[in-house]
Design a protein around this motif. Structure first.
Motif, PDB file in Angstrom:
ATOM      1  N   LYS A  20     -28.902  39.390  -9.552  1.00 34.84           N
ATOM      2  CA  LYS A  20     -29.282  39.233 -10.963  1.00 34.84           C
ATOM      3  C   LYS A  20     -28.265  38.399 -11.746  1.00 34.84           C
ATOM      4  CE  LYS A  20     -30.893  41.811 -14.930  1.00 34.84           C
ATOM      5  NZ  LYS A  20     -31.211  43.089 -15.512  1.00 34.84           N
ATOM      6  N   GLU A  21     -26.994  38.601 -11.465  1.00 35.99           N
ATOM      7  CA  GLU A  21     -25.953  37.951 -12.264  1.00 35.99           C
ATOM      8  C   GLU A  21     -24.951  37.131 -11.455  1.00 35.99           C
ATOM      9  OE1 GLU A  21     -25.675  37.744 -15.634  1.00 35.99           O
ATOM     10  OE2 GLU A  21     -27.610  38.762 -15.746  1.00 35.99           O
ATOM     11  N   ARG A 178     -23.071  34.244 -13.068  1.00 35.05           N
ATOM     12  CA  ARG A 178     -23.997  33.454 -13.870  1.00 35.05           C
ATOM     13  C   ARG A 178     -23.247  32.821 -15.050  1.00 35.05           C
ATOM     14  NH1 ARG A 178     -29.770  35.652 -15.286  1.00 35.05           N
ATOM     15  NH2 ARG A 178     -30.638  33.749 -16.149  1.00 35.05           N
ATOM     16  N   ARG A 179     -22.357  33.593 -15.631  1.00 36.79           N
ATOM     17  CA  ARG A 179     -21.559  33.117 -16.775  1.00 36.79           C
ATOM     18  C   ARG A 179     -20.705  31.904 -16.370  1.00 36.79           C
ATOM     19  NH1 ARG A 179     -19.893  34.330 -21.700  1.00 36.79           N
ATOM     20  NH2 ARG A 179     -17.691  34.187 -22.277  1.00 36.79           N
ATOM     21  N   GLU A 180     -20.071  31.983 -15.183  1.00 34.56           N
ATOM     22  CA  GLU A 180     -19.254  30.850 -14.724  1.00 34.56           C
ATOM     23  C   GLU A 180     -20.108  29.596 -14.519  1.00 34.56           C
ATOM     24  OE1 GLU A 180     -15.704  32.947 -12.130  1.00 34.56           O
ATOM     25  OE2 GLU A 180     -17.742  33.005 -11.311  1.00 34.56           O
ATOM     26  N   ILE A 181     -21.310  29.767 -13.991  1.00 35.00           N
ATOM     27  CA  ILE A 181     -22.207  28.629 -13.775  1.00 35.00           C
ATOM     28  C   ILE A 181     -22.640  28.055 -15.115  1.00 35.00           C
ATOM     29  CG2 ILE A 181     -24.480  27.932 -12.881  1.00 35.00           C
ATOM     30  CD1 ILE A 181     -23.993  30.004 -10.592  1.00 35.00           C
ATOM     31  N   GLU A 182     -22.979  28.932 -16.063  1.00 31.95           N
ATOM     32  CA  GLU A 182     -23.391  28.458 -17.387  1.00 31.95           C
ATOM     33  C   GLU A 182     -22.259  27.710 -18.079  1.00 31.95           C
ATOM     34  OE1 GLU A 182     -25.048  32.021 -19.164  1.00 31.95           O
ATOM     35  OE2 GLU A 182     -26.990  31.652 -18.227  1.00 31.95           O
ATOM     36  N   ILE A 188     -22.558  27.521 -22.300  1.00 30.39           N
ATOM     37  CA  ILE A 188     -21.746  28.422 -23.119  1.00 30.39           C
ATOM     38  C   ILE A 188     -20.312  27.911 -23.092  1.00 30.39           C
ATOM     39  CG2 ILE A 188     -23.210  30.462 -22.796  1.00 30.39           C
ATOM     40  CD1 ILE A 188     -21.174  31.461 -20.739  1.00 30.39           C
ATOM     41  N   VAL A 189     -19.549  28.350 -24.080  1.00 33.60           N
ATOM     42  CA  VAL A 189     -18.142  27.909 -24.153  1.00 33.60           C
ATOM     43  C   VAL A 189     -17.247  28.975 -23.602  1.00 33.60           C
ATOM     44  CG1 VAL A 189     -16.318  27.083 -25.677  1.00 33.60           C
ATOM     45  CG2 VAL A 189     -18.716  26.585 -26.204  1.00 33.60           C
TER      46      VAL A 189
END
Length: 189
Positions: A20-21, A178-182, A188-189
């Motif tokens: 999921k993440e 997912r955050r690192e990919i975004e 995202i910043v």
């Protein structure tokens, strides 16, 4: 249970898994050798080792110091290697632990013979030889796997709460959130 989907293989060496993440990048060789090693260690500690009998016994000619190798036969038998003396400096191998049924027996016994500087009663020495043996019999990098093979490795990997390192200490999996990919894509910043 983590829901996941197998995306496929990268460079015929890494298995890509989406949760999921996270994106998990699994080294297929390291994961498979860890599975073989852990399965054998579990069998060893339970005393119930699955054994593969050989259709034709393997004959091994001992090179060098035969006394040391002969002194290790008892512990090798306890580990599921059915080995007996078969004449002067000759061993007959009748069966192997199932996980290691495809190993090169000569190389394995050469490795045991080279351990004469340390005692086989030393747990680390046993683990070192098993780790090297698991490595030689594991799925190699650069090998294209079928969908069933991919799912087999992934299901065992995720269900066994497998350690994140192979028996040699190399990483089995790299996780990218997912955050690192975004962040990589400037979403995202």
């Amino acid at each position: 249970d983590t829901e996941f989907s197998v995306i496929g293989q990268l460079f015929d060496t890494y298995i890509l898994i989406q949760t999921k993440e996270e994106l998990l990048i699994v080294d297929q060789h390291a994961a498979h050798e860890r599975m073989i090693y852990d399965s054998f260690v579990r069998e060893l500690s339970s005393g119930e080792i699955a054994v593969q009998e050989m259709l034709i016994p393997h004959i091994y000619q001992i090179e060098g110091d035969s006394d040391y190798l002969l002194s290790q036969l008892k512990i090798l038998r306890e580990m599921g290697f059915y080995i007996e003396e078969f004449g002067s400096d000759i061993l007959k191998v009748d069966a192997l632990p199932l996980q290691f049924a495809d190993i090169n027996i000569d190389k394995f016994l050469d490795g045991v013979a080279q351990e004469k500087a340390r005692s086989f009663k030393d747990n680390d020495s046993i683990k070192d030889i098993l780790a090297r043996t698991a490595c030689r019999s594991a799925i190699k990098g650069g090998r294209k796997l079928s969908k069933n093979q991919l799912e087999f490795v992934v299901n065992h990997f995720l269900s066994d709460s497998m350690p994140l390192q192979c028996p040699h200490g190399r990483p089995v999996v790299v996780k990218i959130t997912r955050r690192e990919i975004e962040k990589m894509f400037g979403r995202i910043v």
